[in-house]
Design a protein around this motif. Structure first.
Motif, PDB file in Angstrom:
ATOM      1  N   THR A   4       4.783 -10.165   4.098  1.00  0.00           N
ATOM      2  CA  THR A   4       4.650 -10.611   5.654  1.00  0.00           C
ATOM      3  C   THR A   4       3.130 -11.543   5.842  1.00  0.00           C
ATOM      4  O   THR A   4       3.215 -12.085   7.016  1.00  0.00           O
ATOM      5  N   MET A  38      11.669  -5.206   5.251  1.00  0.00           N
ATOM      6  CA  MET A  38      11.938  -5.933   6.319  1.00  0.00           C
ATOM      7  C   MET A  38      12.358  -5.432   7.625  1.00  0.00           C
ATOM      8  O   MET A  38      11.825  -5.437   8.695  1.00  0.00           O
ATOM      9  N   SER A  55      10.667  -8.543  10.351  1.00  0.00           N
ATOM     10  CA  SER A  55      11.594  -8.806   9.354  1.00  0.00           C
ATOM     11  C   SER A  55      10.901 -10.098   8.313  1.00  0.00           C
ATOM     12  O   SER A  55      11.624 -10.611   7.587  1.00  0.00           O
TER      13      SER A  55
END
Length: 245
Positions: free
Chosen positions: A144, A79, A135
């Motif tokens: 992600t 992150m 993040s």
């Protein structure tokens, strides 16, 4: 200039988008500049854009875990790595001129980014700013890709644009290893899940399916790729809830 089909989109950039074909660096300035130009072209069409960045060019939590790191620690490190890419993209976009950006983070890193607040992010886009989301979701065990699906839904994006490097859509096998691989022009969510095509992780794909969020998978490196997708040109692979398209 082409007419935009969408008013608000979310663009998912993998970490590899920041290094291009360079094996000797994590972030290649020329590659990031090219990506920023493509985003600027799309923005000029009057589209509201948010961007979720990955960090595979710097750190992969799953690989770190395989090397012996604690998975939660490895994911938090990933992150933080996305923040490096987010700042690189922000700086490049603003140096091109004419674009205001805001980096928003799911982790509290107030010196360089605003906290992610849904209404604030929407407000930034409505004021003509590109919002860069870093993040991930702020949670370990979440990729992600999942962050891109979640933020798309939260921010009311009409489509999730999943970029690939030198791969122009979803194939039944890896086209870089199999010259006979077949490219799909359209898939429904269940096909993408059942065929295990690795478009994105299953959590992200299920989230898109549950909220009927269409996904377009395309080659970031193709000429005017983002602009063409936003204008409605049929490139790449469309994944949505319609069967037999």
């Amino acid at each position: 200039m082409a007419q935009a089909k969408y008013k608000r989109v979310l663009l998912k950039l993998s970490g590899e988008a920041f290094k291009g074909d360079r094996a000797d660096t994590d972030i290649d300035a020329a590659t990031v500049t090219d990506v920023a130009h493509r985003i600027k072209q799309a923005f000029a069409m009057g589209v509201q854009i948010s961007v979720v960045v990955g960090a595979g060019n710097i750190w992969r939590g799953s690989s770190a875990e395989a090397a012996g790191f604690d998975r939660v620690t490895a994911d938090y490190a990933g992150m933080l790595a996305t923040m490096i890419n987010a700042l690189a993209l922000q700086d490049t976009l603003e140096r091109l001129g004419g674009l205001e950006t805001r980096v928003m983070s799911a982790l509290n890193i107030q010196q360089v980014a605003e906290p992610f607040i849904r209404r604030r992010a929407i407000g930034h886009m409505e004021k003509g700013r590109v919002v860069i989301l870093a993040s991930g979701t702020g949670n370990p065990y979440m990729t992600t890709d999942t962050a891109a699906a979640l933020r798309s839904i939260e921010l009311g994006a009409e489509v999730l644009l999943m970029t690939k490097n030198h791969v122009d859509g979803v194939y039944d096998s890896d086209p870089r290893k199999n010259p006979g691989a077949k490219r799909f022009e359209h898939l429904d969510y269940l096909q993408a899940l059942n065929l295990k095509l690795h478009v994105m992780d299953t959590t992200a794909l299920s989230l898109c399916m549950d909220n009927t969020l269409p996904i377009i998978v395309f080659d970031l490196n193709a000429e005017r790729s983002i602009e063409r997708v936003i204008s409605g040109e049929k490139i790449g692979t469309l994944i949505d809830g319609e069967e037999g398209k």
